[in-house]
Write an enzyme that holds these catalytic residues in place. Structure first.
Site, PDB file in Angstrom:
ATOM      1  N   PHE A 472     -26.080  -1.133 -51.457  1.00 52.56           N
ATOM      2  CA  PHE A 472     -26.853  -1.887 -52.461  1.00 52.56           C
ATOM      3  C   PHE A 472     -27.502  -0.947 -53.479  1.00 52.56           C
ATOM      4  CE2 PHE A 472     -26.855  -4.431 -48.536  1.00 52.56           C
ATOM      5  CZ  PHE A 472     -26.255  -5.592 -48.992  1.00 52.56           C
ATOM      6  N   HIS A 473     -26.709  -0.002 -54.012  1.00 51.79           N
ATOM      7  CA  HIS A 473     -27.235   0.962 -54.984  1.00 51.79           C
ATOM      8  C   HIS A 473     -26.392   1.001 -56.265  1.00 51.79           C
ATOM      9  CE1 HIS A 473     -28.997   3.387 -51.338  1.00 51.79           C
ATOM     10  NE2 HIS A 473     -29.706   2.307 -51.625  1.00 51.79           N
ATOM     11  N   PRO A 474     -26.123  -0.135 -56.915  1.00 52.47           N
ATOM     12  CA  PRO A 474     -25.321  -0.078 -58.142  1.00 52.47           C
ATOM     13  C   PRO A 474     -26.100   0.550 -59.290  1.00 52.47           C
ATOM     14  CG  PRO A 474     -26.134  -2.304 -57.811  1.00 52.47           C
ATOM     15  CD  PRO A 474     -26.526  -1.514 -56.589  1.00 52.47           C
TER      16      PRO A 474
END
Length: 556
Positions: A472-474
């Protein structure tokens, strides 16, 4: 309605800007958020141990899904993003990791980004933070974000895992955000001293929302930015279930802080982006910027799970009959199992000497369960989350229609380079070696996942294809820089336009070594000073570790 500034997105950066800009009582700000309030009575977002719950629903989560990922057996993969005051800081894992000093020094190598070096950014990390064990050269003592660091004695598995890393030849570091990131040690977390999630809504907006010069609109879905020629002059949005748009004018600037998925979407709907894509949807071209929505990056990770031979894991906390007591202890005392996210130890290593700084991250968790709360193993267990940090794979975000409610096409192109495969094979094998050190002998049972039968390169690769998940690190879709694919300059100003900035994780030119939230907040603090015309905080003189060709680990 007229305001000096309109901020789109009340997330990790938008709330920083709203708070800092309204410190000047003569500056008026409108803050637009597509989600709702961060209800303080909702344990799903406020209890650190409940971090999986917001990812399971859509009240606080945009719940995007990727296109079929071609190198991941065409899986459509989760892409959760925060929705509500606080943005992704309202639903993240609360790990406060800034990245490696060399990440920022690497950004600063780009012409025009020289003032984004680590020592230029460190004062802004410190400005944002209040750390429970006190300030020093690396940590702040009176910032809006509450950071707590793990203390000894929480769970014997944490110390055993750190000790196992050291027995495998890797260094120990007592501060993953201090002098030396490389090594294994306790994890800092964005949790208040009272055991509540420290989102940017709690930290920043709580002090600003009563100011008369700040107007906050929730359930306000931005449709597009309004331009007069090449100048951004306002925003049009849909409020609640209404189909009738509302407008407001910005006398000075529009500040786009909607995150790495939504910011490029909004630019594209507003006529800024790849001309061919916009023509597909009959969107009038305001300014051609081919880099909008490109350069998408993320961290991919997987779990290595083990049975725990001693009853010291969090498995009992997953049983419904124990949860009322845990909830009451958290609600009334801010203590106990509910008051921690349980990512209390982790580490960063170099898998090979050719990496100048760590390329693999570990999160340790004293239970065997998926990040989103699914597939819990029905026994005592523990796991390592492990993944590569700076994948060369690049993806994109592209609108599918002019409708602001329709999700865009998202493709990360995970694992599209040979380097990705090499790093994940290395990561699994190194992790197994760490897990088999003497420090874990009394706890380690059988390997639950991937399982001991999974050994060859081909078997490991297939495990990754089927089981690796997003961390969850875009980021990176409106990248900062001055090449032909850059979207914003070193102050977040969109190239070729006036009165418009992007300020969020989308402007990171390259993903950092670690979780993104702390650096996104720092970006908000740093650009807030630029917008206000304030002199930058004095450059830090703190030292920091550079491996400089040192061996990856001590020889046994």
């Amino acid at each position: 309605m007229q305001f000096d500034y309109i901020i789109i997105g009340a997330g990790s950066a938008g709330n920083v800007l709203a708070t800092r800009l309204t410190e000047d009582p003569n500056t008026t700000v409108l803050l637009l958020e597509a989600g709702g309030p961060d209800y303080r009575f909702d344990f799903r977002t406020q209890m650190p141990a409940a971090l999986a719950f917001p990812l399971q629903g859509k009240r606080y989560n945009w719940a995007y899904e990727t296109e079929p990922e071609p190198f991941m057996n065409n899986r459509r993969m989760e892409c959760g993003r925060g929705k509500g005051l606080g943005g992704s800081s309202l639903i993240n894992g609360m790990c406060y990791i800034r990245g490696n000093a060399l990440d920022l020094d690497n950004w600063a190598q780009e012409p025009g980004l020289e003032n984004w070096s680590y020592l230029d950014c460190l004062p802004y990390y410190r400005k944002a933070e209040t750390r429970d064990v006190g300030e020093n050269d690396y940590h702040g003592g009176d910032g809006p974000v509450s950071v707590i660091t793990s203390k000894p004695g929480v769970n014997p598995l944490f110390e055993a895992m750190i000790e196992a890393g050291m027995q495998a030849g890797y260094p120990r570091t007592d501060d993953l955000n201090g002098y030396q990131q490389e090594g294994f040690g306790p994890m800092d977390r964005t949790v208040t001293p009272h055991g509540r999630r420290a989102s940017t809504s709690r930290g920043y907006l709580d002090q600003a929302k009563s100011r008369p010069n700040l107007t906050i609109r929730t359930h306000a879905m931005t449709d597009h930015i309004i331009f007069d020629g090449k100048r951004a002059v306002g925003v049009e949005w849909l409020e609640g279930d209404s189909t009738i748009p509302t407008r407001a004018a910005a006398n000075k600037e529009v500040l786009l802080c909607a995150g790495a998925i939504a910011s490029p979407q909004i630019l594209q709907r507003s006529g800024v982006g790849n001309a061919e894509l916009l023509a597909e949807f009959d969107i009038p071209l305001v300014h051609e910027l081919p880099g909008v929505g490109e350069n998408l990056q993320d961290h991919l990770e997987m779990y290595l799970q083990y049975e725990c031979k001693e009853p010291v894991s969090l498995y009992p906390a997953l049983q419904w009959w124990n949860q009322p007591r845990i909830g009451a202890e958290w609600l009334f005392g801010g203590t106990g199992v509910g008051a921690s996210n349980h990512f209390e130890a982790g580490g960063f290593i170099r898998s090979r000497e050719e990496f100048a700084w760590p390329n693999i991250q570990y999160h340790f968790l004293p239970v065997a369960i998926n990040y989103n709360g699914s597939n819990a193993v029905k026994e005592h267990g523990f796991q390592c989350h492990v993944g590569s940090m700076r994948s060369p794979s690049r993806g994109h975000v592209r609108i599918k229609s002019r409708d602001p409610h329709q999700h865009p096409g998202i493709l990360f192109n995970y694992m599209s380079h040979e380097q990705d495969w090499q790093e994940f094979r290395d990561a699994i094998r190194i992790t197994r070696e760490i897990m088999h050190q003497p420090a874990l002998d009394q706890y380690r049972g059988r390997e639950i996942s991937p399982g001991v039968e999974c050994q060859t390169d081909e078997q490991l690769d297939e495990f990754v294809r089927n089981h690796a998940e997003t961390a969850f690190h875009p980021c990176g879709t409106c990248k900062m820089g001055y090449d032909e694919m850059a979207v914003v300059d070193g102050e977040g100003r969109v190239h070729g336009l006036e009165g418009l900035r992007v300020v969020d994780a989308s402007i990171m030119p390259q993903i950092i070594t670690g979780n993104l939230n702390a650096t996104t907040i720092m970006i908000g603090e740093k650009i807030a000073d630029m917008i206000r015309g304030k002199e930058a905080l004095p450059r830090s003189t703190a030292g920091y570790f550079v491996a400089n060709g040192m061996t990856v680990r001590a020889k046994k």
